[in-house]
Design a protein around this motif. Structure first.
Motif, PDB file in Angstrom:
ATOM      1  N   GLY A   1       0.671  -1.273   0.012  1.00 38.17           N
ATOM      2  CA  GLY A   1       0.161   0.141   0.046  1.00 38.17           C
ATOM      3  C   GLY A   1       0.920   1.263  -0.123  1.00 38.17           C
ATOM      4  O   GLY A   1       0.412   2.390  -0.607  1.00 38.17           O
ATOM      5  N   ASN A   2       1.911   1.509   0.680  1.00 36.97           N
ATOM      6  CA  ASN A   2       3.001   2.397   0.860  1.00 36.97           C
ATOM      7  C   ASN A   2       3.481   2.496  -0.669  1.00 36.97           C
ATOM      8  O   ASN A   2       3.649   3.928  -1.061  1.00 36.97           O
ATOM      9  CB  ASN A   2       3.990   2.366   1.716  1.00 36.97           C
ATOM     10  N   TYR A   3       3.781   1.660  -1.420  1.00 37.25           N
ATOM     11  CA  TYR A   3       4.138   1.909  -2.648  1.00 37.25           C
ATOM     12  C   TYR A   3       3.123   2.491  -3.537  1.00 37.25           C
ATOM     13  O   TYR A   3       3.533   3.202  -4.570  1.00 37.25           O
ATOM     14  CB  TYR A   3       4.971   0.664  -3.239  1.00 37.25           C
ATOM     15  N   VAL A   4       2.121   1.864  -3.402  1.00 37.75           N
ATOM     16  CA  VAL A   4       1.123   2.599  -4.208  1.00 37.75           C
ATOM     17  C   VAL A   4       0.685   3.807  -4.266  1.00 37.75           C
ATOM     18  O   VAL A   4       0.835   4.721  -5.098  1.00 37.75           O
ATOM     19  CB  VAL A   4      -0.297   1.631  -4.226  1.00 37.75           C
ATOM     20  N   ILE A   5       0.489   4.348  -2.935  1.00 43.29           N
ATOM     21  CA  ILE A   5       0.516   5.779  -2.594  1.00 43.29           C
ATOM     22  C   ILE A   5       1.381   6.768  -2.949  1.00 43.29           C
ATOM     23  O   ILE A   5       1.242   7.590  -3.455  1.00 43.29           O
ATOM     24  CB  ILE A   5      -0.094   5.841  -1.143  1.00 43.29           C
ATOM     25  N   LEU A   6       2.495   6.365  -2.634  1.00 43.56           N
ATOM     26  CA  LEU A   6       3.746   6.947  -3.076  1.00 43.56           C
ATOM     27  C   LEU A   6       3.968   7.041  -4.653  1.00 43.56           C
ATOM     28  O   LEU A   6       4.037   8.103  -5.226  1.00 43.56           O
ATOM     29  CB  LEU A   6       5.215   6.535  -2.601  1.00 43.56           C
ATOM     30  N   SER A   7       3.388   6.020  -5.348  1.00 40.27           N
ATOM     31  CA  SER A   7       3.589   6.201  -6.648  1.00 40.27           C
ATOM     32  C   SER A   7       2.458   6.971  -7.352  1.00 40.27           C
ATOM     33  O   SER A   7       2.809   7.653  -8.256  1.00 40.27           O
ATOM     34  CB  SER A   7       3.167   4.746  -7.276  1.00 40.27           C
ATOM     35  N   ASN A   8       1.166   6.994  -6.742  1.00 34.11           N
ATOM     36  CA  ASN A   8       0.260   8.061  -7.029  1.00 34.11           C
ATOM     37  C   ASN A   8       0.675   9.489  -6.962  1.00 34.11           C
ATOM     38  O   ASN A   8       0.623  10.258  -7.702  1.00 34.11           O
ATOM     39  CB  ASN A   8      -1.000   7.619  -6.106  1.00 34.11           C
ATOM     40  N   ILE A   9       1.466   9.745  -5.641  1.00 36.32           N
ATOM     41  CA  ILE A   9       1.937  11.007  -5.387  1.00 36.32           C
ATOM     42  C   ILE A   9       2.880  11.624  -6.581  1.00 36.32           C
ATOM     43  O   ILE A   9       2.913  12.551  -7.190  1.00 36.32           O
ATOM     44  CB  ILE A   9       2.600  11.114  -4.014  1.00 36.32           C
ATOM     45  N   TYR A  10       3.944  10.499  -6.930  1.00 41.70           N
ATOM     46  CA  TYR A  10       4.811  10.782  -8.028  1.00 41.70           C
ATOM     47  C   TYR A  10       4.107  11.064  -9.403  1.00 41.70           C
ATOM     48  O   TYR A  10       4.503  12.000 -10.014  1.00 41.70           O
ATOM     49  CB  TYR A  10       5.847   9.964  -8.093  1.00 41.70           C
ATOM     50  N   ALA A  11       3.136  10.162  -9.444  1.00 46.14           N
ATOM     51  CA  ALA A  11       2.534  10.250 -10.904  1.00 46.14           C
ATOM     52  C   ALA A  11       1.584  11.612 -10.983  1.00 46.14           C
ATOM     53  O   ALA A  11       1.616  12.282 -12.065  1.00 46.14           O
ATOM     54  CB  ALA A  11       1.414   9.121 -11.059  1.00 46.14           C
ATOM     55  N   SER A  12       1.024  11.964 -10.049  1.00 50.96           N
ATOM     56  CA  SER A  12       0.216  13.286 -10.078  1.00 50.96           C
ATOM     57  C   SER A  12       1.084  14.407 -10.078  1.00 50.96           C
ATOM     58  O   SER A  12       0.526  15.379 -10.563  1.00 50.96           O
ATOM     59  CB  SER A  12      -0.600  13.484  -8.724  1.00 50.96           C
ATOM     60  N   ALA A  13       2.420  14.268 -10.015  1.00 54.89           N
ATOM     61  CA  ALA A  13       3.242  15.340  -9.975  1.00 54.89           C
ATOM     62  C   ALA A  13       3.951  15.344 -11.536  1.00 54.89           C
ATOM     63  O   ALA A  13       4.995  16.082 -11.855  1.00 54.89           O
ATOM     64  CB  ALA A  13       4.409  15.558  -8.935  1.00 54.89           C
ATOM     65  N   GLY A  14       3.724  14.434 -12.109  1.00 52.70           N
ATOM     66  CA  GLY A  14       4.434  13.918 -13.345  1.00 52.70           C
ATOM     67  C   GLY A  14       5.578  13.429 -13.420  1.00 52.70           C
ATOM     68  O   GLY A  14       6.759  13.702 -14.403  1.00 52.70           O
ATOM     69  N   ARG A  15       6.234  12.729 -12.208  1.00 53.59           N
ATOM     70  CA  ARG A  15       7.427  12.528 -11.961  1.00 53.59           C
ATOM     71  C   ARG A  15       7.458  10.846 -12.338  1.00 53.59           C
ATOM     72  O   ARG A  15       7.665   9.999 -11.528  1.00 53.59           O
ATOM     73  CB  ARG A  15       7.923  12.610 -10.489  1.00 53.59           C
ATOM     74  N   TRP A  16       7.436  10.595 -13.795  1.00 49.66           N
ATOM     75  CA  TRP A  16       7.337   9.352 -14.146  1.00 49.66           C
ATOM     76  C   TRP A  16       8.412   8.356 -13.964  1.00 49.66           C
ATOM     77  O   TRP A  16       8.546   7.206 -13.930  1.00 49.66           O
ATOM     78  CB  TRP A  16       6.839   9.237 -15.621  1.00 49.66           C
ATOM     79  N   GLU A  17       9.559   8.998 -13.941  1.00 51.73           N
ATOM     80  CA  GLU A  17      11.100   8.331 -13.676  1.00 51.73           C
ATOM     81  C   GLU A  17      10.963   7.852 -12.248  1.00 51.73           C
ATOM     82  O   GLU A  17      11.306   6.531 -11.950  1.00 51.73           O
ATOM     83  CB  GLU A  17      12.289   9.043 -13.948  1.00 51.73           C
ATOM     84  N   ASP A  18      10.337   8.499 -11.457  1.00 54.47           N
ATOM     85  CA  ASP A  18      10.490   8.192  -9.730  1.00 54.47           C
ATOM     86  C   ASP A  18       9.349   7.136  -9.654  1.00 54.47           C
ATOM     87  O   ASP A  18       9.630   6.040  -8.910  1.00 54.47           O
ATOM     88  CB  ASP A  18       9.807   9.361  -9.009  1.00 54.47           C
ATOM     89  N   VAL A  19       8.290   7.109 -10.587  1.00 56.00           N
ATOM     90  CA  VAL A  19       7.104   6.028 -10.646  1.00 56.00           C
ATOM     91  C   VAL A  19       7.872   4.750 -11.083  1.00 56.00           C
ATOM     92  O   VAL A  19       7.735   3.548 -10.286  1.00 56.00           O
ATOM     93  CB  VAL A  19       6.006   6.434 -11.578  1.00 56.00           C
ATOM     94  N   ARG A  20       8.597   4.632 -12.147  1.00 59.76           N
ATOM     95  CA  ARG A  20       9.393   3.344 -12.739  1.00 59.76           C
ATOM     96  C   ARG A  20      10.331   2.788 -11.626  1.00 59.76           C
ATOM     97  O   ARG A  20      10.379   1.765 -11.549  1.00 59.76           O
ATOM     98  CB  ARG A  20       9.976   3.854 -14.082  1.00 59.76           C
ATOM     99  N   THR A  21      10.988   4.047 -10.897  1.00 59.89           N
ATOM    100  CA  THR A  21      12.011   3.416  -9.996  1.00 59.89           C
ATOM    101  C   THR A  21      11.333   2.719  -8.782  1.00 59.89           C
ATOM    102  O   THR A  21      11.898   1.608  -8.406  1.00 59.89           O
ATOM    103  CB  THR A  21      12.939   4.621  -9.640  1.00 59.89           C
ATOM    104  N   LEU A  22      10.214   3.045  -8.360  1.00 53.70           N
ATOM    105  CA  LEU A  22       9.435   2.652  -7.473  1.00 53.70           C
ATOM    106  C   LEU A  22       8.837   1.352  -7.672  1.00 53.70           C
ATOM    107  O   LEU A  22       9.029   0.329  -6.773  1.00 53.70           O
ATOM    108  CB  LEU A  22       8.336   3.752  -6.763  1.00 53.70           C
ATOM    109  N   ARG A  23       8.459   1.096  -8.968  1.00 53.91           N
ATOM    110  CA  ARG A  23       7.919  -0.068  -9.433  1.00 53.91           C
ATOM    111  C   ARG A  23       9.108  -1.204  -9.500  1.00 53.91           C
ATOM    112  O   ARG A  23       8.746  -2.438  -9.066  1.00 53.91           O
ATOM    113  CB  ARG A  23       7.065  -0.026 -10.629  1.00 53.91           C
ATOM    114  N   GLU A  24      10.031  -0.752  -9.867  1.00 49.20           N
ATOM    115  CA  GLU A  24      11.307  -1.733 -10.031  1.00 49.20           C
ATOM    116  C   GLU A  24      12.030  -2.148  -8.759  1.00 49.20           C
ATOM    117  O   GLU A  24      11.954  -3.251  -8.369  1.00 49.20           O
ATOM    118  CB  GLU A  24      12.631  -0.902 -10.733  1.00 49.20           C
ATOM    119  N   LEU A  25      11.798  -1.336  -7.787  1.00 47.94           N
ATOM    120  CA  LEU A  25      12.048  -1.932  -6.329  1.00 47.94           C
ATOM    121  C   LEU A  25      11.115  -2.675  -5.601  1.00 47.94           C
ATOM    122  O   LEU A  25      11.503  -3.742  -4.947  1.00 47.94           O
ATOM    123  CB  LEU A  25      11.850  -0.341  -5.376  1.00 47.94           C
TER     124      LEU A  25
END
Length: 645
Positions: A477-501
C-alpha cells in the motif's frame, strides 16, 4: 441445665466469635427468645437452610466446644452461598479458638469460601497449612487462580500437584487449560492435552470444551474443530466455543455455516452463542441475517444481557444500519462503557461527526459511565471523519488537561494527525508529529502519506513515503500511494524506479475480496474471480459499465495497478477488482433504485472508489461500501468520506 450455663458463657465469649449485631446483651436476649432451646446442631442446620445465618452463628457461639462437622459444614455452605465474608471469618476463628481440627473436606470448603469472597491470599494460607490434600482441594485453589486471571500461579500450582502424585480430575484439567489460554501457554497446553489423553479425559464435555477453546484462542482452529468433532456429546458451551473461535479469527463465513449446521442438529443456544454469531455477521456485514438472529433472540426470549445488546449495536453499525443500532442502544436498561463506545464508533465510521459529539455530550451529562481511552479514540476519529477538526482539537486539549483522567496513548495522537491531514492542514500535521512525546508508528506516517496524496503535497509525501518504505518494506500500500503522489506530479521516472524496487523486493498486494448480500445470500468475489455462477454476465457488464462511465467522465486510475504491464492490460486488471465485480452484480441482480451495499476486506482503491461514484451518479443508486477503515456512503456521485480515506 448445661445450655443455660452456655448462654451465660456466651455473654463473656470473645467478641470476634460473636455476630456483629450481638454485641449488646439486650439485643441478644431478644434474639434468644425466638430460638428453640436447648440449642443443638440440628437447629443450627435448620437456621442455615432458612437463611437465618445470624441466628445460626449465635448457636455456634453457644455450642462452643460442642460444635461438630455437620454444624461447621452447614455454616460454611451458607457463607459461601451468600459470600458472607465477616460471618465466614467468625466460623474459621471459632474452629481455631476451640481447637477443632477440620478434615480435608472442611478445609477445602474454607478455601472455596475465601476464594468466593475474592480473598485468594486467605484461601492459599488455608491450602498451605493443610497436612493432607486431595484432588478437590488442589482443584479448588487452581480454579480460584484461573478464575481471577492469576494464570501463572494456577499453572505453577498444577505442576506442584503433579509432583505430589495427586491425579487431576476433569475439573482440574478444565481449569488449568483456561490458564493456558489466558497465559498464552499454548505449548504447555499441548503437553497437558497429551496428559489428558493418557488419563482418558479427552472425551469429557468440560475438558473437551476447554481444549477446543484453548486451541481456538491460540489460532489453531483446525485443532479446535478436531477436538469438537471427537466429542461424544456436545452442549451449548462446546458449540458456542467453536463458533466463537471461528468468529474471533475472522473466519466469519465458517462461523455462520457451523451455526446453521448445529441449529439443524438441534443445538441449544444461549446469549453467548448469539453474541458470537453476531460478531461473525458483523464481519460479513450481513444485515438480513443479523435481523433474523435478532428476531430469533426476541422470539426465544433470551435474557437481555448487556454483552448481547452490545453485540447487536456492533452488528447493526457494521452492517450500515445505525437506526437499528441506536434503537437497541436507547432501549438498554443499563449501559456499560462498551455500549457507549460501540455506538460512538458506529457513528464515527459512518462519518457522522455531529452525532458523535452529540452522543459524547450526552454520555458526560448522564455522568454514570466515565469516558475511557476507547471513548476518546472514537470521538476523535468521529470528529476527523466528520470534518469537525476544530471540535476534535478542543477535545484533545481537554485530554491534555486530564479532565477525565484518561492517559494519552499513541492512537490518540494518530487521530489528531488524521484529523489535520483530512482537513488539508498537512504541514501542521507534519509539525505535530515532530513534536509528539511518543515515537510515531507506521500507522501515523501512513495517515500523513494518505493526506499528502489527497492534497498533492509532494515534498512531505516523498519524505514520509521513503520513511515508510524503511519501516514497512513489505507493505504494498505504501508503494502504491507514493507512486500515486509521483504520478500526480508527473514524475514518471520516480514511478518507474519505485515499481522496479517493488519487483526486486517481490512485494505483493494482499488479494482483494468483496461481498454483497442479496436475498439473504452472501455473494463473494475475489480479484479476477471466475468462480461465481453468473461470472460471464458480470464480466460482460463490468466492461459495458466502464465504457458508459467513460462517456460520463470516468478516467481509470492506472497507478493503482502494481504490475509492470502496458496501459491496456492495466485497465483490464482494474476491471477485475473485486469491488467492481460485486457492484456490477448488485446492479444487475437487485431491483432498480435499491441501494447497493458491499464490503471489502482491504482499503478500497482510488479507481474502484471513482467507479462507485459513477455507479451512483449514472444509475441513481445509493452505494454503501464498508472497507477496512470506514464506511463510504455515495449519493449522486459524492462520497461521505470527502475522497479521503
Amino acid at each position: 441445665m448445661k445450655w443455660l450455663q452456655r448462654i451465660n458463657c456466651f455473654f463473656h465469649c470473645p467478641k470476634k466469635l460473636l455476630p456483629k449485631n450481638f454485641e449488646n446483651p439486650f439485643t441478644c436476649t431478644r434474639q434468644l427468645n425466638v430460638l428453640s432451646f436447648p440449642p443443638n446442631p440440628q437447629s443450627l442446620k435448620a437456621l442455615c437452610s432458612n437463611g437465618q445465618l445470624t441466628e445460626a452463628l449465635l448457636i455456634m457461639a453457644i455450642l462452643g466446644f460442642g460444635m461438630k462437622f455437620e454444624g461447621y459444614d452447614a455454616l460454611l455452605n451458607a457463607c459461601v452461598t451468600r459470600k458472607a465474608f465477616r460471618e465466614g471469618q467468625r466460623v474459621h476463628a471459632h474452629m481455631i479458638t476451640t481447637g477443632y481440627q477440620p478434615p480435608v473436606y472442611l478445609r477445602t470448603r474454607l478455601i472455596v469460601f475465601y476464594n468466593k469472597c475474592e480473598c485468594l491470599k486467605n484461601g492459599r494460607q488455608v491450602f498451605d497449612e493443610m497436612c493432607e490434600r486431595n484432588v478437590v482441594s488442589w482443584t479448588a485453589m487452581i480454579s480460584a487462580y484461573s478464575q481471577r486471571e492469576y494464570y501463572y500461579e494456577a499453572l505453577s500450582l498444577f505442576v506442584q500437584m503433579l509432583r505430589s502424585g495427586t491425579e487431576p480430575n476433569e475439573f482440574t484439567f478444565a481449569s488449568v487449560l483456561t490458564s493456558c489460554t489466558g497465559a498464552s501457554g499454548f505449548e504447555l497446553g499441548r503437553q497437558i492435552h497429551s496428559l489428558i489423553i493418557k488419563s482418558n479425559f479427552e472425551s469429557h464435555i468440560y475438558v473437551g470444551s476447554s481444549l477446543l477453546d484453548m486451541y481456538a484462542k491460540a489460532g489453531k482452529i483446525h485443532d479446535a474443530r478436531g477436538v469438537f468433532e471427537c466429542l461424544p456429546e456436545r452442549d451449548v458451551v462446546s458449540c458456542t466455543a467453536i463458533i466463537s473461535g471461528y468468529a474471533q479469527l475472522g473466519l466469519d463465513e465458517e462461523a455462520l455455516e457451523l451455526f446453521r449446521k448445529l441449529q439443524v442438529e438441534g443445538m441449544s443456544s444461549n446469549y453467548v452463542t448469539y453474541a458470537s454469531v453476531l460478531t461473525a455477521l458483523s464481519g460479513l456485514a450481513a444485515l438480513d441475517h443479523g435481523k433474523q438472529v435478532h428476531n430469533h433472540v426476541l422470539r426465544c426470549e433470551v435474557p437481555s444481557y448487556v454483552v448481547l445488546q452490545n453485540s447487536l449495536i456492533d452488528m447493526y453499525s457494521k452492517c450500515g444500519s445505525l437506526t437499528y443500532a441506536r434503537r437497541v442502544f436507547d432501549n438498554m436498561p443499563e449501559r456499560t462503557a462498551i455500549s457507549w463506545n460501540a455506538m460512538l464508533v458506529g457513528y464515527g465510521k459512518h462519518g457522522m461527526g455531529s452525532k458523535v459529539v452529540e452522543l459524547f455530550k450526552l454520555m458526560k451529562e448522564e455522568n454514570k459511565i466515565k469516558p475511557d481511552s476507547v471513548t476518546y479514540l472514537a470521538v476523535l476519529s468521529g470528529c476527523s471523519h466528520g470534518g469537525m477538526e476544530d471540535r476534535g482539537l478542543e477535545i484533545f486539549d481537554e485530554m491534555l488537561n486530564c479532565k477525565d483522567g484518561v492517559e494519552l496513548e499513541i492512537e490518540h495522537y494518530g487521530c489528531i494527525v488524521d484529523l489535520l491531514g483530512r482537513a488539508g492542514r498537512v504541514e501542521e500535521a507534519f509539525e505535530f508529529i515532530k513534536k509528539m512525546p511518543l515515537e510515531p508508528t507506521a500507522a501515523i506516517w501512513g495517515s500523513l502519506l494518505g493526506a499528502c496524496r489527497v492534497h498533492s503535497n509532494v515534498d512531505i509525501g516523498e519524505f514520509v513515503g521513503q520513511r515508510l518504505l524503511e519501516i514497512e518494506p513489505e507493505n504494498a500500500g505504501n508503494y502504491v500511494i507514493l507512486s500515486n503522489i509521483y504520478a500526480s506530479a508527473g514524475r514518471w521516472e520516480d514511478v518507474r524506479t519505485l515499481r522496479e524496487l517493488m519487483n526486486r523486493k517481490a512485494v505483493t498486494k494482499e488479494p482483494g475480496r468483496s461481498w454483497i448480500e442479496l436475498d439473504q445470500t452472501l455473494h463473494t468475489f475475489h480479484a479476477g474471480d471466475r468462480s461465481h455462477p453468473r461470472r460471464e454476465e458480470v464480466f460482460t457488464k463490468v466492461r459495458e459499465f466502464s465504457v458508459k462511465f467513460k462517456e460520463a467522465g470516468y478516467v481509470p486510475e492506472l497507478s493503482c495497478v502494481l504490475h509492470d504491464v502496458d496501459e491496456e492490460q492495466k485497465e483490464k486488471i482494474l476491471l477485475g477488482h473485486s469491488e467492481k465485480l460485486a457492484m456490477t452484480f448488485g446492479l444487475i441482480a437487485s431491483p432498480e433504485g435499491t441501494p447497493i451495499r458491499l464490503m471489502k476486506n482491504l482499503r478500497i482503491c482510488v479507481d474502484c472508489h471513482n467507479f462507485a461514484k459513477f455507479v451512483s451518479k449514472v444509475y441513481g443508486r445509493e452505494v454503501s461500501v464498508r472497507d477496512k477503515n470506514r464506511f463510504h456512503h455515495i449519493v449522486g456521485g459524492i462520497c461521505s468520506c470527502g475522497d479521503y480515506w
